[in-house]
Design an enzyme around this catalytic site. Structure first.
Site, mmCIF file in Angstrom:
data_model
loop_
_atom_site.group_PDB
_atom_site.id
_atom_site.type_symbol
_atom_site.label_atom_id
_atom_site.label_comp_id
_atom_site.label_asym_id
_atom_site.label_seq_id
_atom_site.Cartn_x
_atom_site.Cartn_y
_atom_site.Cartn_z
ATOM 1 N N LYS A 153 48.803 0.119 17.138
ATOM 2 C CA LYS A 153 49.898 -0.170 18.068
ATOM 3 C C LYS A 153 49.333 -0.815 19.330
ATOM 4 O O LYS A 153 48.369 -0.276 19.881
ATOM 5 C CB LYS A 153 50.611 1.135 18.417
ATOM 6 C CG LYS A 153 51.726 1.024 19.431
ATOM 7 C CD LYS A 153 52.315 2.397 19.738
ATOM 8 C CE LYS A 153 53.434 2.282 20.757
ATOM 9 N NZ LYS A 153 53.966 3.605 21.143
ATOM 10 N N LYS B 210 45.841 3.154 19.626
ATOM 11 C CA LYS B 210 46.949 2.870 20.548
ATOM 12 C C LYS B 210 46.357 2.282 21.821
ATOM 13 O O LYS B 210 45.682 2.968 22.588
ATOM 14 C CB LYS B 210 47.739 4.133 20.857
ATOM 15 C CG LYS B 210 48.951 3.892 21.770
ATOM 16 C CD LYS B 210 49.717 5.179 21.984
ATOM 17 C CE LYS B 210 50.914 4.968 22.887
ATOM 18 N NZ LYS B 210 51.673 6.221 23.098
#
Length: 330
Positions: free
Chosen positions: A248, A195
């Site tokens: 992500k 992330k």
């Protein structure tokens, strides 16, 4: 005039031929639809920065889940805005919070729908950071028990998959241990393993009211410049017990997806995040792009890079488009 006897254009000559030789396919079964649940009842309010997405009370969340099922979408991911916030984010594991109540109601009515629970504290803390604070520092190890407690509460409410998005070191092991100790051995973990500290999260922070009250999240989310570190994060989370890894954002990190796919044989998810969605929506509303073709092409690129699962706010539209006979005649 002489030419090479192999003419690749022969296999592009018509839609049926192109379909026969297509190397990658986008399917409704690839999709997870994120929803935002809020306190109250009969609430369905459009989120200004995410057109077509809504803040939903539990009753309206059930209606939306029912719609997703009718379109063939196999899973939803539940995010929530709590009724109260405090320093430790205790509403994250409160069984009376909207997330847990929505999971219970959806699982009761739609037992075959896969429910993914986002485990993080930023929506629930008064300071907006993803863990317990020590001054202005997010205390990694002090945060782990809070994340584990949240995961267990969501599993008890009906979550089939726990998706920790906090980026604390060691949280997969802590959550796996807590789930197993409470009898939730069959609840999977989809780790936000990679992330990045991205500028593409802005509309989500608006939707979830989760912007940090000071500083930023770069001390725990990944530096966008790094790819070798991403492979290390994936390896660590798999060793700790992650069943699925997530990358992500999606669109600007497809190189990371490709590297991961070349290294691991576990399922890979990508999150087509709020900023990516909002840019497409804004351009489409201005008549600058063909929204359907842009979205399908973008999501297909994620599959081509190696993703198995796509979390996307476009899911309802994509499910409808994929049911059309000519949906992939770009």
């Amino acid at each position: 005039m002489k030419y090479n006897a192999l003419r690749p254009r022969r296999l592009r000559i018509s839609a049926p031929v192109r379909s026969m030789v297509r190397e990658n396919h986008l399917s409704v079964s690839d999709l997870i639809y994120p929803i935002f649940v809020v306190p109250g009842s009969h609430v369905k309010e459009e989120i200004p920065s995410l057109p077509g997405c809504y803040h939903l009370s539990v009753d309206k969340a059930v209606e939306t889940a029912r719609l997703a099922v009718s379109l063939g979408i196999p899973a939803i991911e539940v995010f929530g805005l709590p009724g109260y916030k405090d320093e430790t984010g205790s509403s994250a594991w409160d069984p009376k919070s909207p997330v847990q109540r929505a999971m219970e109601a959806i699982k009761k009515e739609l037992p075959g729908l896969v429910i993914v629970g986002d485990v993080c504290l930023c929506q629930y803390t008064s300071h907006g950071h993803c863990g317990k604070l020590c001054g202005h520092y997010v205390d990694n190890d002090a945060t782990l028990p809070l994340l584990a407690r949240t995961a267990v509460s969501q599993a008890a409410a009906g979550a089939d998959i726990i998706a920790p998005s906090d980026m604390m070191d060691g949280r997969i092991a802590a959550i796996r241990t807590a789930l197993d100790e409470k009898g939730f051995q069959n609840v999977s973990i989809m780790s936000y393993a990679v992330k990045y500290a991205s500028a593409f999260y802005g509309p989500f922070r608006d939707a979830a009211n989760s912007a940090p009250q000071f500083g930023n999240r770069r001390q725990y989310q990944m530096d966008p410049a790094n790819s070798r570190e991403a492979m290390k994060e994936i390896s660590l989370d798999l060793d700790e017990g992650a069943d699925i890894i997530m990358i992500k954002p999606a669109m600007t990190y497809l190189d990371i997806v490709r590297q991961a796919r070349d290294r691991i044989d576990r399922p890979i998810a990508v999150y087509n995040v709020s900023g990516e969605y909002a840019m497409v929506k804004a351009a489409a509303q201005n008549g600058w792009i063909d929204e359907k073709r842009i979205v399908l092409e973008s999501l297909l690129s994620m599959k081509r890079a190696g993703a198995d699962i796509i979390i996307t706010y476009h899911a309802l539209d994509v499910a409808r488009w994929l049911s059309e006979k000519d949906c992939l005649t770009f």
